[in-house]
Design a protein around this motif. Structure first.
Motif, mmCIF file in Angstrom:
data_model
loop_
_atom_site.group_PDB
_atom_site.id
_atom_site.type_symbol
_atom_site.label_atom_id
_atom_site.label_comp_id
_atom_site.label_asym_id
_atom_site.label_seq_id
_atom_site.Cartn_x
_atom_site.Cartn_y
_atom_site.Cartn_z
ATOM 1 N N GLU A 69 23.301 -6.189 -19.524
ATOM 2 C CA GLU A 69 24.464 -5.813 -20.329
ATOM 3 C C GLU A 69 24.768 -4.325 -20.192
ATOM 4 O OE1 GLU A 69 23.696 -6.949 -24.322
ATOM 5 O OE2 GLU A 69 23.627 -9.110 -23.894
ATOM 6 N N ILE A 70 23.728 -3.514 -20.175
ATOM 7 C CA ILE A 70 23.918 -2.060 -20.079
ATOM 8 C C ILE A 70 24.489 -1.676 -18.721
ATOM 9 C CG2 ILE A 70 22.731 0.173 -20.001
ATOM 10 C CD1 ILE A 70 20.710 -1.033 -22.023
ATOM 11 N N ILE A 71 23.892 -2.169 -17.646
ATOM 12 C CA ILE A 71 24.309 -1.711 -16.320
ATOM 13 C C ILE A 71 25.639 -2.311 -15.881
ATOM 14 C CG2 ILE A 71 21.925 -1.263 -15.634
ATOM 15 C CD1 ILE A 71 21.982 -3.761 -13.912
ATOM 16 N N GLN A 72 26.002 -3.481 -16.450
ATOM 17 C CA GLN A 72 27.290 -4.084 -16.094
ATOM 18 C C GLN A 72 28.458 -3.192 -16.475
ATOM 19 O OE1 GLN A 72 26.956 -8.006 -17.946
ATOM 20 N NE2 GLN A 72 26.964 -8.975 -15.922
ATOM 21 N N GLU A 73 28.307 -2.419 -17.519
ATOM 22 C CA GLU A 73 29.374 -1.514 -17.948
ATOM 23 C C GLU A 73 29.646 -0.422 -16.921
ATOM 24 O OE1 GLU A 73 28.839 0.084 -21.824
ATOM 25 O OE2 GLU A 73 28.230 -1.826 -22.699
ATOM 26 N N PHE A 74 28.730 -0.237 -15.975
ATOM 27 C CA PHE A 74 28.863 0.830 -14.988
ATOM 28 C C PHE A 74 29.006 0.276 -13.562
ATOM 29 C CE2 PHE A 74 26.699 2.500 -18.680
ATOM 30 C CZ PHE A 74 27.401 3.674 -18.918
ATOM 31 N N GLY A 75 29.442 -0.980 -13.449
ATOM 32 C CA GLY A 75 29.763 -1.539 -12.154
ATOM 33 C C GLY A 75 28.639 -2.266 -11.448
ATOM 34 N N PHE A 76 27.496 -2.431 -12.102
ATOM 35 C CA PHE A 76 26.391 -3.167 -11.505
ATOM 36 C C PHE A 76 26.560 -4.663 -11.782
ATOM 37 C CE2 PHE A 76 24.851 1.092 -12.008
ATOM 38 C CZ PHE A 76 23.918 1.300 -11.007
ATOM 39 N N THR A 77 25.827 -5.475 -11.031
ATOM 40 C CA THR A 77 25.869 -6.923 -11.213
ATOM 41 C C THR A 77 24.443 -7.454 -11.378
ATOM 42 O OG1 THR A 77 25.643 -7.494 -8.867
ATOM 43 C CG2 THR A 77 27.868 -7.000 -9.668
ATOM 44 N N GLU A 78 24.340 -8.743 -11.603
ATOM 45 C CA GLU A 78 23.029 -9.364 -11.752
ATOM 46 C C GLU A 78 22.182 -9.192 -10.490
ATOM 47 O OE1 GLU A 78 21.124 -13.621 -13.329
ATOM 48 O OE2 GLU A 78 23.296 -13.372 -13.070
ATOM 49 N N GLN A 79 22.842 -9.101 -9.339
ATOM 50 C CA GLN A 79 22.125 -8.908 -8.080
ATOM 51 C C GLN A 79 21.418 -7.555 -8.016
ATOM 52 O OE1 GLN A 79 25.147 -9.529 -5.082
ATOM 53 N NE2 GLN A 79 24.683 -11.718 -4.949
ATOM 54 N N ASP A 80 21.840 -6.634 -8.851
ATOM 55 C CA ASP A 80 21.254 -5.289 -8.838
ATOM 56 C C ASP A 80 20.054 -5.148 -9.763
ATOM 57 O OD1 ASP A 80 23.296 -4.396 -7.096
ATOM 58 O OD2 ASP A 80 24.650 -4.142 -8.796
ATOM 59 N N LEU A 81 19.701 -6.222 -10.482
ATOM 60 C CA LEU A 81 18.523 -6.171 -11.348
ATOM 61 C C LEU A 81 17.253 -6.057 -10.499
ATOM 62 C CD1 LEU A 81 19.448 -8.884 -14.004
ATOM 63 C CD2 LEU A 81 19.272 -6.414 -14.400
ATOM 64 N N PRO A 82 16.232 -5.365 -11.002
ATOM 65 C CA PRO A 82 15.013 -5.141 -10.200
ATOM 66 C C PRO A 82 14.026 -6.293 -10.190
ATOM 67 C CG PRO A 82 14.786 -4.077 -12.318
ATOM 68 C CD PRO A 82 16.195 -4.649 -12.284
ATOM 69 N N GLY A 83 14.264 -7.327 -10.996
ATOM 70 C CA GLY A 83 13.304 -8.423 -11.082
ATOM 71 C C GLY A 83 11.975 -7.931 -11.635
ATOM 72 N N ASP A 84 10.890 -8.389 -11.052
ATOM 73 C CA ASP A 84 9.554 -7.998 -11.512
ATOM 74 C C ASP A 84 8.978 -6.830 -10.707
ATOM 75 O OD1 ASP A 84 9.555 -10.059 -13.404
ATOM 76 O OD2 ASP A 84 8.814 -11.510 -11.943
ATOM 77 N N ALA A 85 9.815 -6.144 -9.940
ATOM 78 C CA ALA A 85 9.328 -5.069 -9.082
ATOM 79 C C ALA A 85 8.701 -3.934 -9.901
ATOM 80 C CB ALA A 85 10.463 -4.522 -8.225
ATOM 81 N N THR A 86 7.594 -3.420 -9.397
ATOM 82 C CA THR A 86 6.926 -2.271 -9.994
ATOM 83 C C THR A 86 7.100 -1.064 -9.070
ATOM 84 O OG1 THR A 86 4.838 -2.727 -8.855
ATOM 85 C CG2 THR A 86 5.190 -3.808 -10.993
ATOM 86 N N VAL A 87 6.598 0.079 -9.501
ATOM 87 C CA VAL A 87 6.637 1.273 -8.664
ATOM 88 C C VAL A 87 5.929 1.008 -7.334
ATOM 89 C CG1 VAL A 87 5.899 3.669 -8.458
ATOM 90 C CG2 VAL A 87 6.739 2.815 -10.653
ATOM 91 N N GLU A 88 4.794 0.344 -7.408
ATOM 92 C CA GLU A 88 4.013 0.055 -6.192
ATOM 93 C C GLU A 88 4.828 -0.813 -5.225
ATOM 94 O OE1 GLU A 88 2.884 -0.199 -9.306
ATOM 95 O OE2 GLU A 88 1.565 1.563 -9.223
ATOM 96 N N ASP A 89 5.580 -1.778 -5.747
ATOM 97 C CA ASP A 89 6.425 -2.608 -4.895
ATOM 98 C C ASP A 89 7.496 -1.776 -4.201
ATOM 99 O OD1 ASP A 89 5.106 -4.994 -5.639
ATOM 100 O OD2 ASP A 89 6.342 -5.155 -7.433
ATOM 101 N N ALA A 90 8.044 -0.825 -4.945
ATOM 102 C CA ALA A 90 9.168 -0.039 -4.441
ATOM 103 C C ALA A 90 8.782 0.906 -3.315
ATOM 104 C CB ALA A 90 9.787 0.765 -5.590
#
Length: 293
Positions: free
Chosen positions: A270-291
């Motif tokens: 809900e927060i990021i959608q206001e700034f042009g993001f979509t559900e595809q832009d969610l990070p899922g379960d990714a952690t710093v180590e994954d990134a």
């Protein structure tokens, strides 16, 4: 309540006793952790670089953006209701955090191995995932559809904010340094393109789209068929997160716990959608180590 503290104010303070008193904001009680101190005060100081849609000061002087609003929601849940922003060039954010000019950085910063290994700083878990984009003169006269195209065209000059990961990507794919113009921020990059000093500008997709939407310049277009750069054999899809000092493990843990709650409740989207993001832009379960793998 949100306040934006101008850099000129800090430069003024450097000239006298008030600066020394301001520094004591961070050092007046070494027995308390950063989290304990900011919870007690109900206020936190964040570094940002004025890049839409992640963190910027709007026309009313309010500090906002996707990263800011995520941080605000989390900090409110931790009992911290006042967010004071320090406007800083992107390349100075991590040094400023290390120097204790602010408590955390909320600027849409990508998690990269170099940043993750920087002395005294550490990322919280990812808040979004995103790719790159470029904008060019209307009609794309140089036919630039990728960073590789820019490298191959000896005429092409591109502008990028200093300190961003895009600069590294451009060099990695073979764009010579003398054809990469660094600027303080995205408005400066756009101005360079509009003036014909460069042939393209680059940023993450949401950031680039935001500056183009604001400019409403029919002479500039986003390249729709842009091909993501390939770095170390993989497309350069990145994760962005909030940055803390390495010593603030208690703060990082609390922040991550609240971020996870936002994901589970759907509030993060809900927060990021206001700034042009979509559900595809969610990070899922990714952690710093994954990134940083």
């Amino acid at each position: 309540m949100i306040k934006v503290l101008k850099r000129s104010f800090f430069l003024f303070l450097m000239g006298g006793t008030l600066f020394l008193q301001g520094c004591s904001f961070f050092t007046n009680d070494q027995s308390k952790t950063t989290l304990e101190r900011v919870q007690e005060k109900g206020a936190v100081t964040v570094g940002f670089a004025n890049e839409q849609p992640y963190a910027y000061q709007n026309a009313e002087g309010k500090l906002t953006g996707s990263s800011v609003e995520i941080a605000k929601r989390i900090l409110e849940n931790l009992g911290i209701t006042e967010v004071n922003g320090v406007l800083t060039e992107f390349a100075s954010l991590i040094p400023g955090l290390q120097a204790e000019r602010f408590d955390l950085v909320t600027a849409g910063m990508f998690i990269t191995p170099d940043r993750a290994s920087a002395d005294y700083v550490e990322f919280a878990n990812p808040e979004y995932t995103i790719g790159e984009a470029i904008a060019v003169e209307q009609g794309n006269p140089l036919k630039l559809f990728s960073y590789e195209d820019i490298a191959a065209n000896e005429q092409a000059v591109i502008a990028v904010p200093s300190g961003t990961v895009e600069y590294d990507y451009l060099l990695e794919v073979g764009v010579p340094e003398n054809r990469v113009t660094t600027v303080p921020d995205m408005p400066s990059a756009l101005a360079a393109l509009q003036a014909g000093r460069v042939d393209a500008i680059t940023a993450t997709g949401p950031s680039l789209q935001s500056i183009l939407d604001t400019a409403q310049d029919e002479g500039i277009e986003r390249v729709e068929d842009f091909k993501q750069p390939v770095i170390d054999g993989e497309e350069a899809i990145n994760y962005g997160a909030t940055v803390f000092r390495e010593s603030d493990q208690e703060f990082i843990t609390a922040f991550n716990e609240e971020l996870e709650k936002l994901k589970e409740s759907g509030e993060l989207l809900e927060i990021i959608q206001e700034f042009g993001f979509t559900e595809q832009d969610l990070p899922g379960d990714a952690t710093v180590e994954d990134a940083i793998r």
